[in-house]
Write a protein that holds these residues in place. Sequence first.
Motif, PDB file in Angstrom:
ATOM      1  N   LEU A   8       0.825  -1.220   0.000  1.00  0.00           N
ATOM      2  CA  LEU A   8       0.000   0.000   0.000  1.00  0.00           C
ATOM      3  C   LEU A   8       0.859   1.270   0.000  1.00  0.00           C
ATOM      4  O   LEU A   8       0.624   2.191  -0.795  1.00  0.00           O
ATOM      5  N   ASN A  35      -7.383   7.706   8.744  1.00  0.00           N
ATOM      6  CA  ASN A  35      -8.247   7.492   9.924  1.00  0.00           C
ATOM      7  C   ASN A  35      -7.608   8.191  11.132  1.00  0.00           C
ATOM      8  O   ASN A  35      -7.107   7.544  12.052  1.00  0.00           O
ATOM      9  N   ASN A  89       4.698   1.660  15.272  1.00  0.00           N
ATOM     10  CA  ASN A  89       4.162   0.328  15.559  1.00  0.00           C
ATOM     11  C   ASN A  89       5.013  -0.693  14.798  1.00  0.00           C
ATOM     12  O   ASN A  89       5.257  -0.514  13.598  1.00  0.00           O
ATOM     13  N   GLY A  95       1.124  -3.716  16.943  1.00  0.00           N
ATOM     14  CA  GLY A  95      -0.072  -3.151  16.316  1.00  0.00           C
ATOM     15  C   GLY A  95       0.143  -2.665  14.902  1.00  0.00           C
ATOM     16  O   GLY A  95      -0.663  -1.903  14.369  1.00  0.00           O
ATOM     17  N   THR A  97      -0.130  -2.566  11.105  1.00  0.00           N
ATOM     18  CA  THR A  97      -1.076  -3.136  10.137  1.00  0.00           C
ATOM     19  C   THR A  97      -0.605  -2.970   8.696  1.00  0.00           C
ATOM     20  O   THR A  97      -1.049  -3.716   7.823  1.00  0.00           O
ATOM     21  N   HIS A 102       6.721   3.170   8.868  1.00  0.00           N
ATOM     22  CA  HIS A 102       6.159   4.529   8.905  1.00  0.00           C
ATOM     23  C   HIS A 102       6.155   5.038  10.327  1.00  0.00           C
ATOM     24  O   HIS A 102       6.021   4.264  11.278  1.00  0.00           O
TER      25      HIS A 102
END
Length: 116
Positions: A8, A35, A89, A95, A97, A102
Amino acid sequence: MLDGMDCLFCRIVAGTIPAKKVFEDELTVAIQDINPQAPVHVLVIPKKHVASLAETDAGDKELLGHLLEAVRELGAEQKLGKGYRVVINTGPDGGQTVEHLHLHLIGGRAMHWPPG
Ligand code: AMP
Ligand code: ZN
């Protein structure tokens, strides 16, 4: 290993998936998180594909320093003089994803500790 068109953030770096860019230089791009968890929530992403902080090595020292400098500059630019939080993360327990390194720059409200 995910990279190129399977990743992504590689697609965002390449411009094939749109994102709200707030900063770009030769090594990094910073975008608004889709988000947001606070009034300011920016992701600082290296252009080079690295899966996570755990996948970096001594050869990435300069890149890692560069990413933190970008965060500091963005913190000043986004008027976060009262402070902010920087989060990386890492791995499933961390956590993470999206498997492309990043840094989250989060601010504009008071943060809590401990995190969830
Ligand atoms: P992490 O859980 O640390 O891997 O963070 C991934 C972050 O990427 C989350 O805060 C998501 O909201 C954010 N995110 C996922 N997809 C997009 C996207 N297309 N554009 C911007 N941010 C995204
Ligand atoms: Zn990638």
